[in-house]
Design an enzyme around this catalytic site. Structure first.
Site, mmCIF file in Angstrom:
data_model
loop_
_atom_site.group_PDB
_atom_site.id
_atom_site.type_symbol
_atom_site.label_atom_id
_atom_site.label_comp_id
_atom_site.label_asym_id
_atom_site.label_seq_id
_atom_site.Cartn_x
_atom_site.Cartn_y
_atom_site.Cartn_z
ATOM 1 N N PHE A 125 0.711 -1.214 -0.112
ATOM 2 C CA PHE A 125 0.081 0.083 0.014
ATOM 3 C C PHE A 125 0.677 1.491 0.056
ATOM 4 O O PHE A 125 1.822 1.419 0.569
ATOM 5 C CB PHE A 125 -0.913 -0.012 1.232
ATOM 6 C CG PHE A 125 -2.056 1.107 1.268
ATOM 7 C CD1 PHE A 125 -3.250 0.629 0.448
ATOM 8 C CD2 PHE A 125 -2.119 2.014 1.997
ATOM 9 C CE1 PHE A 125 -4.357 1.580 0.238
ATOM 10 C CE2 PHE A 125 -2.820 3.226 1.823
ATOM 11 C CZ PHE A 125 -3.986 2.858 1.236
ATOM 12 N N ASP A 199 1.289 -5.845 7.871
ATOM 13 C CA ASP A 199 0.218 -4.941 7.776
ATOM 14 C C ASP A 199 -1.054 -5.977 7.412
ATOM 15 O O ASP A 199 -1.238 -6.530 6.564
ATOM 16 C CB ASP A 199 0.568 -4.078 6.584
ATOM 17 C CG ASP A 199 -0.955 -3.265 5.887
ATOM 18 O OD1 ASP A 199 -2.004 -3.320 6.504
ATOM 19 O OD2 ASP A 199 -0.464 -1.978 5.516
ATOM 20 N N TYR A 224 -11.593 0.088 10.380
ATOM 21 C CA TYR A 224 -12.728 0.570 9.504
ATOM 22 C C TYR A 224 -13.498 -0.058 8.727
ATOM 23 O O TYR A 224 -14.051 0.214 7.828
ATOM 24 C CB TYR A 224 -12.694 2.174 9.306
ATOM 25 C CG TYR A 224 -11.252 2.490 8.684
ATOM 26 C CD1 TYR A 224 -11.023 2.106 7.232
ATOM 27 C CD2 TYR A 224 -10.240 3.257 9.191
ATOM 28 C CE1 TYR A 224 -9.609 2.150 6.548
ATOM 29 C CE2 TYR A 224 -8.939 3.387 8.734
ATOM 30 C CZ TYR A 224 -8.715 2.950 7.097
ATOM 31 O OH TYR A 224 -7.689 3.103 6.688
ATOM 32 N N LYS A 225 -12.683 -1.289 8.070
ATOM 33 C CA LYS A 225 -12.982 -1.924 7.011
ATOM 34 C C LYS A 225 -14.138 -2.978 7.323
ATOM 35 O O LYS A 225 -15.130 -2.514 7.640
ATOM 36 C CB LYS A 225 -11.839 -2.741 6.197
ATOM 37 C CG LYS A 225 -10.721 -1.530 5.789
ATOM 38 C CD LYS A 225 -9.412 -2.202 4.988
ATOM 39 C CE LYS A 225 -8.364 -1.031 4.768
ATOM 40 N NZ LYS A 225 -8.773 -0.263 3.809
ATOM 41 N N ARG A 370 -12.539 -3.688 -7.202
ATOM 42 C CA ARG A 370 -12.501 -4.774 -6.009
ATOM 43 C C ARG A 370 -14.234 -4.842 -5.529
ATOM 44 O O ARG A 370 -14.660 -3.992 -5.472
ATOM 45 C CB ARG A 370 -11.982 -4.178 -4.741
ATOM 46 C CG ARG A 370 -10.535 -3.846 -5.188
ATOM 47 C CD ARG A 370 -9.650 -3.474 -3.794
ATOM 48 N NE ARG A 370 -10.210 -2.433 -2.948
ATOM 49 C CZ ARG A 370 -9.459 -1.974 -1.688
ATOM 50 N NH1 ARG A 370 -8.256 -2.362 -1.569
ATOM 51 N NH2 ARG A 370 -10.046 -0.959 -1.364
HETATM 52 C C1 LIG Z 1 -3.153 -2.093 3.179
HETATM 53 C C2 LIG Z 1 -3.340 -0.773 3.795
HETATM 54 N N1 LIG Z 1 -2.277 -0.296 4.735
HETATM 55 C C3 LIG Z 1 -2.484 0.926 5.038
HETATM 56 C C4 LIG Z 1 -3.576 1.623 4.674
HETATM 57 C C5 LIG Z 1 -3.559 3.062 5.535
HETATM 58 O O1 LIG Z 1 -4.442 3.137 6.493
HETATM 59 P P1 LIG Z 1 -4.571 4.411 7.441
HETATM 60 O O2 LIG Z 1 -5.192 5.376 6.569
HETATM 61 O O3 LIG Z 1 -5.656 4.042 8.619
HETATM 62 O O4 LIG Z 1 -3.231 4.811 7.984
HETATM 63 C C6 LIG Z 1 -4.575 1.157 4.118
HETATM 64 C C7 LIG Z 1 -5.828 2.157 4.060
HETATM 65 O O5 LIG Z 1 -6.881 1.610 3.156
HETATM 66 C C8 LIG Z 1 -4.443 0.139 3.616
HETATM 67 O O6 LIG Z 1 -5.576 -0.602 2.914
#
Ligand SMILES: Cc1ncc(COP(=O)(O)O)c(C=O)c1O
Length: 410
Positions: A125, A199, A224-225, A370
């Site tokens: 990400f 992660d 939050y997912k 997705r």
């Molecule tokens: C795999 C992954 N890592 C990191 C993040 C970043 O999350 P945050 O905005 O809570 O820092 C996300 C956000 O969707 C994500 O899907």
């Protein structure tokens, strides 16, 4: 046995809903891996917090039920047990994914001598990549992807030389939905003399995790997912017991021993548990929403939830594949997370056409749509309708009615 969606919905051992989660009415909501809908319990707890705030003011920190001051700790223990396969003192509910990642990289990425490399992968990400680069600079090694979609276990293992000090990967890749072998790759990192951090944003609440049994060193995730903690809800982190007790690299007063926090000493009297990695005051509304959602999870249990998730994604995969569309999510159950990713060169426009047709997907550039069924509110009938709608949009080139460009968020 027929595989008609209506029959599947009738016969499934864990039928969806009704009312366990509250996705937007009038649409097929397949975006719970970006922002999950609320639960009735979560909304009720949020309302309670608002009432307590009005009634008690600052007294809510000590006199609300539960007291806000230690609610994050109570919730951490619930997440550890229900979701993470960890002991209560190894989890903290705090910050957000990127913040927690910075905290744990600053603490556990410790280059020394010739052991300096931090191994991650090119499909990580973006926020993770920004953080990883900030900490490791030129010592960041990104494992390539052979197909641009997935990461091969052998390629990660090949990168784990004796100059590596940390491996940091995603449990489920955010675009393709590939699930990695967390246990196997953690063991490989350890065999190479490195730590392994994960992660788990796209794994938590949809894939049962056994962080202790897998000997994971640390992990971060968002709530939050799938979990329905609400927009921008507080994140989570795991630090294995063997790493507790050391100084967090980014200390803050909320990481204090709860009994002593209000002594306001100049010295940081850190908590003995993973709570030490908290930095500042936790957002109580997100905690309330998450706590309510965990009531729903507790009723069902992660193993039953995962079993239904696999049934739903297999069904959706088959339908989309049969329509001649390019599913890039691995078919194997051991390599499949909670969503199905479909590649299309006009993914953005296809996504907008889907939304207008009452199916809420999300789109990840350059070419991924997705579709994320949630075992507790998505039905087979909805998946069949979503797959048929997608197939029609592509076959009839309905996406051409939409201007190029990314359009709305998600
Ligand atoms: C795999 C992954 N890592 C990191 C993040 C970043 O999350 P945050 O905005 O809570 O820092 C996300 C956000 O969707 C994500 O899907």
């Amino acid at each position: 046995m027929t595989s008609e969606p209506a029959d599947l919905d009738r016969r499934d051992p864990l039928p969806a809903g009704p009312g366990r989660f509250l996705p937007p009415a009038g649409a097929i909501y397949l975006d719970g891996n970006s922002l999950g809908p609320p639960t009735p319990q979560g909304l009720a707890r949020c309302r309670q917090v608002l009432d307590d705030w009005a009634r008690l003011g600052v007294g809510g920190w000590t006199d609300a039920d539960p007291p806000w001051f230690t609610w994050a700790e109570r919730l951490a223990a619930r997440e550890a047990d229900l979701l993470a396969g960890a002991r209560p003192h190894e989890v903290a509910v705090t910050g957000g994914t990127t913040i927690n990642l910075h905290q744990l990289l600053a603490t556990f990425y410790r280059p020394s001598g010739r052991r300096r490399k931090l191994v991650a992968d090119v499909l990580a990400f973006p926020s993770d990549l920004y953080a990883l680069r900030a900490h490791a600079g030129d010592d960041l090694v990104l494992v390539p992807s052979r197909d641009g979609r997935t990461i091969a276990t052998e390629d990660v293992k090949a990168a784990l030389g004796d100059d590596v000090t940390l491996l940091l990967l995603s449990g489920v890749l955010y675009r393709s939905g590939q699930m990695l072998d967390i246990a196997g790759l953690t063991a490989a990192a350890h065999a190479a003399g490195a730590l392994a951090g994960w992660d788990l944003c796209h794994a938590i609440g949809i894939v049962p995790l056994r962080l202790d049994a897998w000997s994971v060193d640390f992990a971060v995730w968002c709530n939050y997912k799938y979990l329905g903690g609400g927009p921008g809800a507080v994140g989570g982190l795991f630090v294995a017991e063997r790493h507790l007790g050391g100084r967090p690299a980014l200390p803050g007063w909320w990481g204090s021993d709860k009994e002593r926090q209000f002594e306001m000493t100049d010295d940081f009297l850190q908590a003995a548990d993973a709570g030490a990695f908290q930095i500042g005051t936790p957002p109580i509304l997100g905690i309330a929403a998450l706590d309510g959602a965990l009531d729903v999870y507790a009723e069902v249990g992660m193993d039953a939830l995962r079993a239904r998730s696999l049934r739903l994604t297999a069904f959706l995969r088959e339908r989309v594949d049969a329509a001649g569309l390019a599913v890039v999510t691995p078919a194997a159950e051991t390599a499949r997370g909670g969503h199905i990713a479909v590649a299309h060169p006009e993914a953005g426009r296809v996504g907008r056409a889907l939304r207008d047709a009452g199916v809420i997907p999300d789109v990840r550039p350059p070419d991924i749509v997705r579709l994320a069924p949630h075992p507790l509110y998505t039905t087979y009938a909805e998946l069949a309708a979503a797959a048929d709608t997608l197939a029609a949009i592509v076959a009839e080139r309905r996406w051409e009615r939409y201007p190029a460009g990314r359009g709305a968020v998600t």
